[in-house]
Design an enzyme around this catalytic site. Sequence first.
Site, PDB file in Angstrom:
ATOM      1  N   HIS A  50     -23.854   2.854 -39.897  1.00 61.97           N
ATOM      2  CA  HIS A  50     -23.826   3.549 -41.184  1.00 61.97           C
ATOM      3  C   HIS A  50     -22.738   4.627 -41.146  1.00 61.97           C
ATOM      4  O   HIS A  50     -22.206   4.941 -40.072  1.00 61.97           O
ATOM      5  CB  HIS A  50     -25.193   4.190 -41.500  1.00 61.97           C
ATOM      6  CG  HIS A  50     -25.643   5.176 -40.476  1.00 61.97           C
ATOM      7  ND1 HIS A  50     -26.591   4.898 -39.527  1.00 61.97           N
ATOM      8  CD2 HIS A  50     -25.249   6.449 -40.245  1.00 61.97           C
ATOM      9  CE1 HIS A  50     -26.766   5.945 -38.757  1.00 61.97           C
ATOM     10  NE2 HIS A  50     -25.965   6.907 -39.165  1.00 61.97           N
TER      11      HIS A  50
HETATM   12  C1  T46 Z   1     -26.522   9.158 -36.863  1.00 63.15           C
HETATM   13  C2  T46 Z   1     -26.829   8.537 -35.549  1.00 63.15           C
HETATM   14  C3  T46 Z   1     -25.958   9.051 -34.450  1.00 63.15           C
HETATM   15  C4  T46 Z   1     -35.737  11.029 -39.852  1.00 63.15           C
HETATM   16  O1  T46 Z   1     -36.843  10.946 -40.426  1.00 63.15           O
HETATM   17  N1  T46 Z   1     -35.149  12.251 -39.637  1.00 63.15           N
HETATM   18  C5  T46 Z   1     -33.947  12.378 -39.006  1.00 63.15           C
HETATM   19  O2  T46 Z   1     -33.462  13.507 -38.830  1.00 63.15           O
HETATM   20  C6  T46 Z   1     -33.276  11.187 -38.568  1.00 63.15           C
HETATM   21  C7  T46 Z   1     -31.916  11.276 -37.867  1.00 63.15           C
HETATM   22  C8  T46 Z   1     -33.864   9.966 -38.790  1.00 63.15           C
HETATM   23  N2  T46 Z   1     -35.066   9.896 -39.415  1.00 63.15           N
HETATM   24  C9  T46 Z   1     -35.705   8.580 -39.611  1.00 63.15           C
HETATM   25  C10 T46 Z   1     -34.957   7.616 -40.517  1.00 63.15           C
HETATM   26  C11 T46 Z   1     -35.323   6.249 -39.959  1.00 63.15           C
HETATM   27  O3  T46 Z   1     -36.545   5.835 -40.544  1.00 63.15           O
HETATM   28  O4  T46 Z   1     -35.777   7.925 -38.322  1.00 63.15           O
HETATM   29  C12 T46 Z   1     -35.580   6.525 -38.472  1.00 63.15           C
HETATM   30  C13 T46 Z   1     -34.435   6.060 -37.577  1.00 63.15           C
HETATM   31  O5  T46 Z   1     -33.190   6.563 -38.103  1.00 63.15           O
HETATM   32  P1  T46 Z   1     -31.830   5.710 -38.072  1.00 63.15           P
HETATM   33  O6  T46 Z   1     -32.135   4.265 -38.168  1.00 63.15           O
HETATM   34  O7  T46 Z   1     -30.897   6.281 -39.078  1.00 63.15           O
HETATM   35  O8  T46 Z   1     -31.341   6.031 -36.574  1.00 63.15           O
HETATM   36  P2  T46 Z   1     -29.918   5.731 -35.923  1.00 63.15           P
HETATM   37  O9  T46 Z   1     -30.072   5.948 -34.471  1.00 63.15           O
HETATM   38  O10 T46 Z   1     -29.381   4.417 -36.361  1.00 63.15           O
HETATM   39  O11 T46 Z   1     -28.948   6.861 -36.515  1.00 63.15           O
HETATM   40  C14 T46 Z   1     -29.150   8.219 -36.161  1.00 63.15           C
HETATM   41  C15 T46 Z   1     -29.003   9.123 -37.386  1.00 63.15           C
HETATM   42  O12 T46 Z   1     -29.880   8.671 -38.434  1.00 63.15           O
HETATM   43  C16 T46 Z   1     -27.582   9.133 -37.906  1.00 63.15           C
HETATM   44  O13 T46 Z   1     -27.427  10.206 -38.820  1.00 63.15           O
HETATM   45  O14 T46 Z   1     -25.395   9.519 -37.140  1.00 63.15           O
HETATM   46  O15 T46 Z   1     -28.217   8.614 -35.163  1.00 63.15           O
END
Ligand code: T46
Length: 138
Positions: A50
């Site tokens: 993303h």
């Molecule tokens: C990024 C990379 C490096 C929350 O509820 N609060 C938060 O602060 C974050 C970061 C995520 N979430 C929830 C949203 C999703 O349901 O946790 C779940 C997993 O998040 P995501 O799939 O976006 O995780 P990554 O590892 O793909 O990405 C994360 C960050 O979201 C993103 O901003 O830059 O780490």
Amino acid sequence: MGIAKILNFDVISDNRGSLISLEQHKQIPFAVKRVYYLFDNKPNHPRGFHAHRFLKQVIVCVSGRCKFIIDNGFEREEIILNSPSHGLLIDRFLWREMHEFSEETVIMVLADGNYEEADYVRSYKDFKKLALAAVDNK
Ligand code: T46
């Protein structure tokens, strides 16, 4: 300069071990509003895929190793993070992917904003369109 910027943090070491201090507007070039960390990472399960419309972040691989791909819509770079003394500064509107985690990888992220799902661009096709539109509008 490339798309991604690596910040080098000073390490304070003595016979007990080492310490790194990160302060907003000093080692971290923005006001820190949120910290989160990724752990229990699985080597064959990449994350990310993303971009953020506005969010800026500094990524620190506190232990272990991870490969980041950073993409501005026109070119991409691969960066290996494997040291707690390096921070990867990801400016707004860059596509990121995280691959090849080692078992012990812990990634700490310092962000300049709260969690806002509306700030995410999770389709590469949409990201590419927006990147092209930004260049056309310049
Ligand atoms: C990024 C990379 C490096 C929350 O509820 N609060 C938060 O602060 C974050 C970061 C995520 N979430 C929830 C949203 C999703 O349901 O946790 C779940 C997993 O998040 P995501 O799939 O976006 O995780 P990554 O590892 O793909 O990405 C994360 C960050 O979201 C993103 O901003 O830059 O780490």
